[in-house]
Design a protein around this motif. Structure first.
Motif, PDB file in Angstrom:
ATOM      1  N   LEU A  93       0.968   0.780  -3.024  1.00 36.60           N
ATOM      2  CA  LEU A  93      -0.484   0.617  -2.922  1.00 36.60           C
ATOM      3  C   LEU A  93      -0.932  -0.113  -1.661  1.00 36.60           C
ATOM      4  O   LEU A  93      -2.090  -0.019  -1.277  1.00 36.60           O
ATOM      5  N   GLU A  94      -0.018  -0.811  -1.026  1.00 32.99           N
ATOM      6  CA  GLU A  94      -0.400  -1.581   0.156  1.00 32.99           C
ATOM      7  C   GLU A  94      -0.707  -0.691   1.349  1.00 32.99           C
ATOM      8  O   GLU A  94      -0.111   0.365   1.504  1.00 32.99           O
ATOM      9  N   THR A 132      -1.443 -11.852  -7.564  1.00 36.76           N
ATOM     10  CA  THR A 132      -1.648 -11.870  -6.114  1.00 36.76           C
ATOM     11  C   THR A 132      -2.149 -10.568  -5.498  1.00 36.76           C
ATOM     12  O   THR A 132      -2.669 -10.588  -4.390  1.00 36.76           O
ATOM     13  N   PHE A 133      -2.000  -9.441  -6.167  1.00 35.66           N
ATOM     14  CA  PHE A 133      -2.399  -8.201  -5.497  1.00 35.66           C
ATOM     15  C   PHE A 133      -3.919  -8.120  -5.399  1.00 35.66           C
ATOM     16  O   PHE A 133      -4.627  -8.268  -6.398  1.00 35.66           O
ATOM     17  N   PRO A 134      -4.437  -7.898  -4.207  1.00 36.52           N
ATOM     18  CA  PRO A 134      -5.881  -7.934  -3.996  1.00 36.52           C
ATOM     19  C   PRO A 134      -6.597  -6.664  -4.483  1.00 36.52           C
ATOM     20  O   PRO A 134      -6.937  -5.793  -3.694  1.00 36.52           O
ATOM     21  N   ALA A 135      -6.782  -6.583  -5.785  1.00 35.35           N
ATOM     22  CA  ALA A 135      -7.539  -5.471  -6.374  1.00 35.35           C
ATOM     23  C   ALA A 135      -8.138  -5.970  -7.673  1.00 35.35           C
ATOM     24  O   ALA A 135      -7.670  -6.957  -8.243  1.00 35.35           O
ATOM     25  N   LYS A 171      -8.672  -5.548 -11.650  1.00 34.72           N
ATOM     26  CA  LYS A 171      -7.679  -5.043 -12.618  1.00 34.72           C
ATOM     27  C   LYS A 171      -8.258  -4.964 -14.026  1.00 34.72           C
ATOM     28  O   LYS A 171      -8.928  -5.886 -14.481  1.00 34.72           O
ATOM     29  N   CYS A 206      -7.416   3.536  -9.507  1.00 34.60           N
ATOM     30  CA  CYS A 206      -6.024   3.948  -9.588  1.00 34.60           C
ATOM     31  C   CYS A 206      -5.526   3.662 -11.002  1.00 34.60           C
ATOM     32  O   CYS A 206      -5.656   2.546 -11.501  1.00 34.60           O
ATOM     33  N   ARG A 250       3.728  -2.384  -5.593  1.00 31.39           N
ATOM     34  CA  ARG A 250       3.067  -3.060  -4.465  1.00 31.39           C
ATOM     35  C   ARG A 250       3.238  -2.272  -3.159  1.00 31.39           C
ATOM     36  O   ARG A 250       2.276  -2.005  -2.454  1.00 31.39           O
ATOM     37  N   GLY A 251       4.462  -1.882  -2.883  1.00 32.09           N
ATOM     38  CA  GLY A 251       4.744  -1.138  -1.648  1.00 32.09           C
ATOM     39  C   GLY A 251       3.960   0.165  -1.584  1.00 32.09           C
ATOM     40  O   GLY A 251       3.559   0.614  -0.515  1.00 32.09           O
ATOM     41  N   PHE A 287       2.528  -9.704  -9.366  1.00 27.71           N
ATOM     42  CA  PHE A 287       1.637  -8.636  -8.899  1.00 27.71           C
ATOM     43  C   PHE A 287       0.211  -8.880  -9.386  1.00 27.71           C
ATOM     44  O   PHE A 287      -0.741  -8.822  -8.611  1.00 27.71           O
ATOM     45  N   GLN A 312       8.051  -1.499  -7.621  1.00 29.85           N
ATOM     46  CA  GLN A 312       7.761  -0.592  -6.499  1.00 29.85           C
ATOM     47  C   GLN A 312       6.265  -0.367  -6.291  1.00 29.85           C
ATOM     48  O   GLN A 312       5.853   0.248  -5.304  1.00 29.85           O
TER      49      GLN A 312
END
Ligand SMILES: [Mg+2]
Length: 156
Positions: A155-156, A42-45, A47, A101, A152-153, A39, A150
């Motif tokens: 925040l996407e 790869t998650f585009p935010a 941090k 967030c 990722r699902g 996460f 859970q």
């Protein structure tokens, strides 16, 4: 989006993997929750890691063992839980153009402070504080998950 993460019982199972009496030994063997590295990588935010410490250097040691420091734009270690709110307020000022967030396990700390500051909040209901019930409206997270994976699902 900017995500502000708590550390203990949010990115790893602190209340299970560490005992107070043996914390300096235990910290050498802690492991992140499933999906944390993936996460963070790869998650585009943007941090940030925001945590507070009871023992000087212990949070740094946890971050090193977990191998997660390089994923964060900033790592902020406060000396008290209350100071966390001040840190969050500074983050809000500094990153005023981002939607912020807050992700954490404590409804009486990061979730409450994030709500008070008008941020989006996600409670990871896991670990030592999972049975805690909200005492007022600011302790009610916008979203609640029971596994880190859970997030990722959501925040996407
Ligand atoms: Mg925590």
């Amino acid at each position: 989006m900017l995500i502000v993460f708590d550390l203990d019982d949010t990115l790893f199972h602190s209340s299970d993997q560490m005992r107070y009496e043996t914390r300096w030994q235990d910290v050498k063997n802690i492991t992140p929750f499933t999906g944390v590295h993936e996460f963070l990588r790869t998650f585009p935010a943007r941090k940030i890691l925001l945590t507070w410490e009871t023992d000087q250097g212990l949070q740094d040691e946890k971050i090193n063992t977990l191998g997660i420091r390089h994923f964060f734009e900033e790592v902020i270690i406060c000396s008290s839980n209350q100071e966390k709110k001040e840190c969050l307020a500074r983050i809000k000022q500094k990153y005023s153009r981002e939607e912020i967030c807050v992700v954490g396990d404590r409804i009486d700390a990061e979730i409450q402070f994030g709500n008070e500051l008008g941020m989006k909040t996600v409670r990871l209901q896991y670990g030592k504080y999972r049975e805690m019930m909200p005492q007022h409206v600011f302790q009610q997270a916008h979203h609640t998950i029971s596994q880190f994976s859970q997030l990722r699902g959501l925040l996407e």
